[in-house]
Scaffold this motif. Sequence first.
Motif: not given
Length: 192
Positions: A72-77
């Motif tokens: 569930g951790k979110r990463v911005s690209l």
Amino acid sequence: MNQPQIVLGNPIEHSIVFAGPFGVGKTTALRSVSDIPVVNTDVASTKMLADVPSKHTTTVGFDYGEWHFPEGKRVSLIGIPGQNRFEAIWDLFLSRSSAVVLWVFGERSTGLSECRDWLEILACRGAISNLSIAVTRVNPEHTEPVLESFRELIAKYNNFAPVMIADPRKPTDVIQTITMALSSPATKTGPL
């Protein structure tokens, strides 16, 4: 009636910047893994590459997408432009990123010199420690010699940066480059 979800603060855990020369596949890589519709600033390009004849657009601002780890951790690209004339965008995102994926051409005659130029750009902006290198467009018969050439060059800037063959169209390859860049113990947490 569905109520809109309200989020206070920024739920992004990390930010990854996709960097590299014009036409190498940064936007394609971002699109191949983003879990949200990609926001981009592509416009018609006047520059053409002999080895990328289908390249008709260029990023003039930045591309934005998000990818979620299975837990569930979110990463911005963030995809940045590959042309020097958009250097202000580099300054905006590189110094604040958690990590960088540097996309480079594997068997183009200028591939190593472009990689060196980008390593200098990253080093000048303090973005060299959390790095993975994605070498693309490599003939499978030439994989090891090509990778060894890049490893020798990259070791002068970061001994621990993983160097791998990656196809920006393949989500599994792109995810591997992201997770390798974030695996550095020096990786900063927090949003842009």
